[in-house]
Design an enzyme around this catalytic site. Structure first.
Site, PDB file in Angstrom:
ATOM      1  N   GLY A 141      -3.964 -82.730  45.874  1.00  0.00           N
ATOM      2  CA  GLY A 141      -2.805 -83.495  46.307  1.00  0.00           C
ATOM      3  C   GLY A 141      -3.242 -84.745  47.036  1.00  0.00           C
ATOM      4  O   GLY A 141      -4.339 -85.252  46.826  1.00  0.00           O
ATOM      5  N   CYS A 142      -2.404 -85.229  47.905  1.00  0.00           N
ATOM      6  CA  CYS A 142      -2.711 -86.435  48.666  1.00  0.00           C
ATOM      7  C   CYS A 142      -4.020 -86.252  49.427  1.00  0.00           C
ATOM      8  O   CYS A 142      -4.203 -85.264  50.135  1.00  0.00           O
ATOM      9  CB  CYS A 142      -1.572 -86.734  49.634  1.00  0.00           C
ATOM     10  SG  CYS A 142      -1.896 -88.174  50.679  1.00  0.00           S
TER      11      CYS A 142
END
Length: 189
Positions: free
Chosen positions: A9-10
Site C-alpha cells: 500500500g502507501c
C-alpha cells in the site's frame, strides 16, 4: 547488511513501521516491479507504470532476521488479503508484494505465506505476491520520512500511526523508539 523490498500500500506507513525496527539501518520509500525507469510519483499513481509503492529495507541479519521482518510486515504493516489496494488506496500501485533478493528470501517468504494460509490466520487467502527483486527507484525527497515529519496529517494519523503503535505493542523486543531516518537521499540511492 542485507536488503529486502516490501510493497504494502502507501509507502509512508510501511516505511514508518520499518524505521522503528531494531536492526533496520535504512528504509527508503520508492517504486519497484514496473517497466518504467526512474518513474515519478505522478506516473506511478496513474497505475500505468506497473510499479508498486515500495520500501527498500536495509537490515543487519545479526539483529533482525528476514523472517522477523516478514512477521512484522504481515502483522502490522498491511492487510495481506487485499488485492491491489490497502485501506483507502486502490490500484495495482498499492498491491501487496514481496520483491525477494535471492533463493533464500524466496524460500522463507513462500514458506511463511503458506504457513499463514494453512493456519487460516486470515479469513480469506493471502493476496501478497512474491517475485524476484528488480530495479528499485527511490521516491522523491518529500516522500521520505513522511510519517515522522507529518504525524498529525489526517491520512497518517488515521491509517499509519496505528501501525507503528501496533509494532511497539506486538513486537516490543524489535521496537526502537527513535526512527532510522532517510533524510536527504544520496545520488547513489
Amino acid at each position: 547488511m542485507q536488503t529486502a523490498v516490501f510493497s504494502g500500500g502507501c509507502f509512508w506507513g510501511v516505511q514508518g513501521v520499518f524505521e522503528h525496527v531494531n536492526g533496520v539501518t535504512r528504509a527508503v520509500s520508492g517504486y519497484a516491479g514496473g517497466h518504467v525507469a526512474n518513474p515519478s510519483y505522478e506516473q506511478v499513481s496513474s497505475g500505468a507504470t506497473g510499479h508498486a509503492e515500495s520500501v527498500r529495507v536495509t537490515f543487519d541479519p545479526a539483529k533482525v532476521s528476514y523472517g522477523t521482518l516478514l512477521r512484522i510486515f504481515f502483522s502490522v504493516a498491511l492487510d495481506p488479503t487485499q488485492k491491489d489496494r490497502q485501506g483507502p488506496d486502490w490500484g495495482t500501485q498499492y498491491r501487496s508484494e514481496l520483491f525477494v533478493n535471492g533463493p533464500d528470501q524466496e524460500r522463507v517468504a513462500k514458506a511463511y505465506i503458506a504457513q499463514l494460509d494453512a493456519a487460516h490466520v486470515f479469513s480469506t487467502p493471502i493476496a501478497t505476491r512474491v517475485d524476484p527483486a528488480g530495479p528499485f527507484y527511490p521516491a522523491e525527497a518529500y516522500h521520505q520520512d513522511y510519517l515522522d515529519l507529518h504525524p498529525d496529517q489526517p491520512y497518517i494519523a488515521i491509517n499509519d500511526i496505528p501501525k507503528v503503535e501496533a509494532l511497539q505493542t506486538l513486537f516490543p523486543n524489535n521496537w526502537q523508539p527513535t526512527p532510522v531516518k532517510v533524510g536527504k537521499l544520496a545520488s547513489t540511492d
